[in-house]
Design an enzyme around this catalytic site. Structure first.
Site, PDB file in Angstrom:
ATOM      1  N   ARG A   1       0.829  -5.349  -6.749  1.00 17.70           N
ATOM      2  CA  ARG A   1       0.966  -6.690  -6.176  1.00 17.70           C
ATOM      3  C   ARG A   1       1.521  -7.625  -7.246  1.00 17.70           C
ATOM      4  NH1 ARG A   1      -4.943  -7.399  -3.834  1.00 17.70           N
ATOM      5  NH2 ARG A   1      -5.263  -6.025  -5.597  1.00 17.70           N
ATOM      6  N   SER A   2       2.188  -8.659  -6.832  1.00 18.72           N
ATOM      7  CA  SER A   2       2.729  -9.594  -7.815  1.00 18.72           C
ATOM      8  C   SER A   2       2.517 -11.035  -7.349  1.00 18.72           C
ATOM      9  CB  SER A   2       4.228  -9.336  -8.018  1.00 18.72           C
ATOM     10  OG  SER A   2       4.785 -10.368  -8.816  1.00 18.72           O
TER      11      SER A   2
ATOM     12  N   GLU B   1     -10.774  -0.791  11.491  1.00 13.78           N
ATOM     13  CA  GLU B   1     -11.563  -1.700  10.652  1.00 13.78           C
ATOM     14  C   GLU B   1     -11.520  -3.154  11.135  1.00 13.78           C
ATOM     15  OE1 GLU B   1      -8.119  -1.231   7.236  1.00 13.78           O
ATOM     16  OE2 GLU B   1     -10.116  -1.719   6.560  1.00 13.78           O
TER      17      GLU B   1
ATOM     18  N   GLY C   1       0.836  -1.201   0.000  1.00 12.02           N
ATOM     19  CA  GLY C   1       0.000   0.000   0.000  1.00 12.02           C
ATOM     20  C   GLY C   1       0.866   1.244   0.000  1.00 12.02           C
TER      21      GLY C   1
ATOM     22  N   GLN D   1      -7.273   8.226   3.686  1.00  8.03           N
ATOM     23  CA  GLN D   1      -6.208   8.167   4.691  1.00  8.03           C
ATOM     24  C   GLN D   1      -4.836   7.863   4.097  1.00  8.03           C
ATOM     25  OE1 GLN D   1      -7.841   5.953   8.415  1.00  8.03           O
ATOM     26  NE2 GLN D   1      -9.298   5.596   6.786  1.00  8.03           N
TER      27      GLN D   1
ATOM     28  N   GLY E   1      -6.787   0.012   9.694  1.00 11.94           N
ATOM     29  CA  GLY E   1      -6.149  -0.805  10.728  1.00 11.94           C
ATOM     30  C   GLY E   1      -6.807  -2.157  10.854  1.00 11.94           C
TER      31      GLY E   1
ATOM     32  N   ILE F   1       1.160   3.239   6.377  1.00 10.58           N
ATOM     33  CA  ILE F   1       0.415   4.095   7.301  1.00 10.58           C
ATOM     34  C   ILE F   1       0.046   3.370   8.589  1.00 10.58           C
ATOM     35  CG2 ILE F   1      -0.541   5.526   5.441  1.00 10.58           C
ATOM     36  CD1 ILE F   1      -3.232   4.096   5.901  1.00 10.58           C
TER      37      ILE F   1
ATOM     38  N   ARG G   1      13.621  10.223  -2.611  1.00 12.75           N
ATOM     39  CA  ARG G   1      14.523  11.372  -2.797  1.00 12.75           C
ATOM     40  C   ARG G   1      15.760  11.251  -1.918  1.00 12.75           C
ATOM     41  NH1 ARG G   1      14.641  16.103   0.417  1.00 12.75           N
ATOM     42  NH2 ARG G   1      15.334  18.020  -0.607  1.00 12.75           N
ATOM     43  N   ALA G   2      15.562  10.864  -0.674  1.00  8.40           N
ATOM     44  CA  ALA G   2      16.697  10.758   0.247  1.00  8.40           C
ATOM     45  C   ALA G   2      17.636   9.640  -0.186  1.00  8.40           C
ATOM     46  CB  ALA G   2      16.195  10.525   1.674  1.00  8.40           C
TER      47      ALA G   2
ATOM     48  N   ASP H   1       2.662  -0.721  11.998  1.00  5.90           N
ATOM     49  CA  ASP H   1       2.667  -2.034  12.652  1.00  5.90           C
ATOM     50  C   ASP H   1       3.967  -2.805  12.420  1.00  5.90           C
ATOM     51  OD1 ASP H   1       2.293  -2.295   9.962  1.00  5.90           O
ATOM     52  OD2 ASP H   1       0.752  -3.833  10.106  1.00  5.90           O
TER      53      ASP H   1
ATOM     54  N   GLY I   1     -11.012  13.262  20.589  1.00  4.84           N
ATOM     55  CA  GLY I   1     -11.949  13.304  21.711  1.00  4.84           C
ATOM     56  C   GLY I   1     -13.038  12.256  21.619  1.00  4.84           C
TER      57      GLY I   1
END
Lengths: 322, 322, 322, 322
Positions: free
Chosen positions: A72-73, A223, A11, A254, A171, A127, A21-22, A130, A186
């Site tokens: 994906r492969s 999720e 993802g 997201q 998630g 994102i 770039r770095a 984990d 909140g």
């Protein structure tokens, strides 16, 4: 090492471009050439490669997604596929790889290393946050802020209509996004995959909240926290209380967008560190940031060891959502 | 007129607070008192009222939602309910009403006027832009920009994964949001309630787009454009082509957030104009902005006449989404 | 302890409201009353106080600024002023204080403690991040992201016009904002108060950058990095090269706005921790977050010890800004 | 016409890229080739040209700045310069031009047409909105929203510190940005170039506002409204009252960033309309949007006739800023 390859896989995550770039510019500073491999392992098998110079990565620091694309492969799941990939890498003179992605990406890289002895260093780009061996993954901070902005908007409506909203965030197996978003937004209730979610207990929390005079509430649901996600949890709660509530699934918003400062700094740092590690002889490892310092963790550990959520923050969210 | 009431009703829209502020301050300038009625018609029946002075509406110009809250009222659908509401208004000395909302709000106001002769002027506050007599409704511009920002994010992911995304935006009966968002977001296909949507034709468009080398596409679908919304359309298309695509339903995030400049200016202008109209003797009308000027339209027309989408823009979107 | 006071002082920072909310709700959970003191030390002297219950801090988590206001106080600099303040606190039954602010705030708190034995715990709330004993101060992450967004915008113009821009960010004595913004914004040069800035060296960097074909550049300057800030530095550079460049001073936009997720989580955590520390008997200390854990540092150290910038990130920025 | 040229010139404006995209794709639909001219008139003289196909303008709709770059050209101010430019256009087989920019751009285009009979159609691209013949120019809506967001942030600080802020927005000769931003931002005072600004009157307004209990105020000043801009006005006011106030000059952040929905729709529409007009035989005209419809205005009028600000909105701002 004279030439290395870099690719993104799995993802996409905001900050992947900053990491690319770095990698390119740090390599340039060390006198090492960089070949970009497009479409992850799929493109590796097909030999989709292009040289990346310092100007090729100009003006991408702030872009979401990945200029190298991702895919994906199925073929890479087979021994033949990986052999083809290894052959293409050798033909291109690539002596080592920087793999930017999550656990699927790293599992693939480990097999390439085992079976074909291609040195590889992983950069945690997902994102979901984990991965063991880094306090934060690249893209997590942006995803949390994007979800939070959405919740701030929904709260306007929730408050105006005096309604309860169930908001599903990403998630499937990890609740990092849900926890930070819930605490920062909140939320009255935060449902995570790491903790058992009891619909009756949630119902009681919401009823107590109403009894205290609160007219609108936000429930944040990862999720994977409950079968059926936010909608599933809402239905289960309705066995315990009459509850009119709306469900919003934030979904793919997201993943995108310009990365936050934190994600750009992290990606810059880890992209550069990966090149230093790889050209310095490291392999089969991931670079991560732990307590502010760059650390190196075996890919196997990064993928297999569990990074736990901060249970003290979950407890705190309950105190603060009065 | 010495005292007027103001309320918001129906779905909340960004800019409602800016309109309330304008009502209160314009009334003050004219020496008229303002009573805020909370929770729309439901609160009117219960007499939930509070005086609103110039300082009470300080610092709300930029807030999403509505400080007066909004609610649905079954009771107001009955003659008894409306009689009670009228009684409360009279008891509070309210001589006229400014009603901020959409067509449901205005239908209620019309009955209150007919049955109880309570003067009322409507202010168009709804993200849907589906009221005749105003080029734009308050909240529309914000909703469009919020949806557009989400699409910009999703495009990052769509481009990186070379995927097709179906994005459902608000609009059960009107395609205004979908059209502007689709055109501004560079959507390959825009599906609107106002135009027949042919899954086969959409499939052909997407296939042609792929044939031209486009690897990712965005399809924007108004929720009322096809049975089952974006997901329904995708399924129908799959009868005509193999299509791996993701669906994202933007949902309630489109309602909230700080209003854009345009919505704040429009709300300020129409809120003030409503007070001028009402205190000047107008009733049973809506204030709107048509070609840059404030215009007055009978509520009946505002609600019953159809404002059509710009079909030239739909045609333009097809030319530009090559 | 039965009753504590909370106040904000010094420059406002995004997340101060989130900290106030956490103080009030954590105190409530512990059975302790909270009194809000308005306008910092100035209001303390005047006895501007109001009880804060859990509902009083609803819906402020996402707000910039501080609901308790902030002000400077000349009178508090005098012994008489502080005696008055202490008297007001005692009269209100306040047994301890949570002080949210930066080094000026903490110096005041230390004197109140010394001279009048009023227990106090500090919460680091300042965009400058210049306090020892916490990796980040509340407001820093938001300020960095706000400045970064501005730089992203300016880069559009810089690239289109092929111009050099000098952008001045906040930071009279500390370069934390400049460093993170510069690295995340891809600045060619970052000028900090912590490092000597040599106009000739900057000129050489810009000339080398032009020689490599770069047509636009961003120079990020902390306001205290050079006499006269960004404009001063530009002028000094012009002694060494012909340079057409624009100067933008970001100024106060860096202080406001809704706090980021990180700032809200940090503020929530430290606000709650401050109450736990204070009611647990701690005093004369600041709560901070160090390497992910809450830590306690004497106020004196927090204020006097120097927290250094990460020089490795400065070096990295030079490698990456090729 | 078989081949047309497109260029951007003058200050960049968000939406210029969306206009370029529309020009290219509309031309493609009509079977006309498009040549992009880089760096405005400067590049025209040097023959900096590249063919633009439909894929070359993919993914630029949402980008700020201009992919064709922009520059000033002294040489084009001379007859020789324009002769060279015309020659290059002819050599490239360019039969007509779409000029995207503001009044300087259009004046240049008019001379090229007069002296060398090169057909040209203008597209209004400037944040200033100071062109006659279009209700809005491309970039204006984005600039207003960017400035408004900055003011929202500053208001947080202004309110927390109970201070007065003078905020300078762009607009040397035109107050369109200042007026919309001031009204939408709730400014107490709006100073425009179109209206005499009397420091004493402003002082009285601020004093009256303080007397009514308002503790913070925003004064929005167009850069050309008073000698010395916001800082100059503040100094002049200090002759009439003691006023502690901060000055923020928003500057170049107003030019950049992703265009709003409105700017993208407008740019798409006008870019396409320009190609239709040009290939249909029109020349020496600008396409604009007036009361919702595309209209054609002679360039001479667009540049020379004065478009007035809405004085009713200025009056409204005074009523609402109580």
């Amino acid at each position: 090492m004279k030439r290395i390859g870099v690719f993104t896989s799995g993802g996409d995550a905001p900050g992947m471009n900053a990491a690319i770039r770095a990698v390119v510019r740090q390599a340039y500073a060390l006198g090492v050439e960089v070949i970009g491999i497009r479409r992850g392992y799929a493109g590796m098998i097909l030999g989709e490669m292009l040289p990346l110079g310092v100007r090729d990565v100009a003006n991408i620091l702030q872009r979401g997604g990945t200029i190298l694309l991702t895919a994906r492969s199925q073929e890479f799941m087979t021994e033949e596929g990986r052999a083809k990939a290894a052959e293409k890498l050798r033909a291109a003179g690539i002596e080592g790889l920087v793999a930017i992605g999550g656990d699927g990406t790293f599992r693939g890289a480990m097999r390439l290393l085992e079976e074909h002895r291609i040195p590889v260093v992983g950069v945690p780009g997902t994102i979901d946050n984990d991965l063991y061996g880094t306090d934060y993954t690249i893209g997590f901070d942006t995803a949390v802020n994007t979800a939070l902005e959405a919740i701030d908007r929904i709260r306007d409506t929730a408050a105006s209509h005096e309604r309860v909203f169930f908001i599903e965030v990403m998630g499937r197996h990890a609740g990092f996004i849900a926890l930070d978003v819930g605490l920062a937004g909140g939320a009255e209730v935060i449902a995570l995959p790491e903790e058992p979610v009891d619909p009756q207990a949630v119902a009681e929390t919401l009823l107590a909240s109403q009894a205290r005079g609160k007219t609108s509430s936000i429930v944040v649901v990862a999720e994977g926290a409950y079968p059926g996600g936010a909608a599933g949890l809402l239905e289960a709660i309705r066995a315990h209380m009459a509850l009119e509530a709306r469900v919003t699934v934030l979904g793919h918003i997201q993943r995108g967008g310009a990365p936050t400062a934190k994600d750009r700094v992290l990606a810059s740092r880890l992209g550069a560190a990966a090149v230093e590690a790889l050209t310095g002889g490291a392999s089969g490892v991931m670079v991560g940031e732990v307590e502010g310092e760059v650390e190196i963790t075996p890919l196997k550990e990064a993928v297999e060891r569990r990074k736990d959520i901060r249970r003290d923050l979950l407890a705190l969210s309950r105190v603060l959502a009065l």
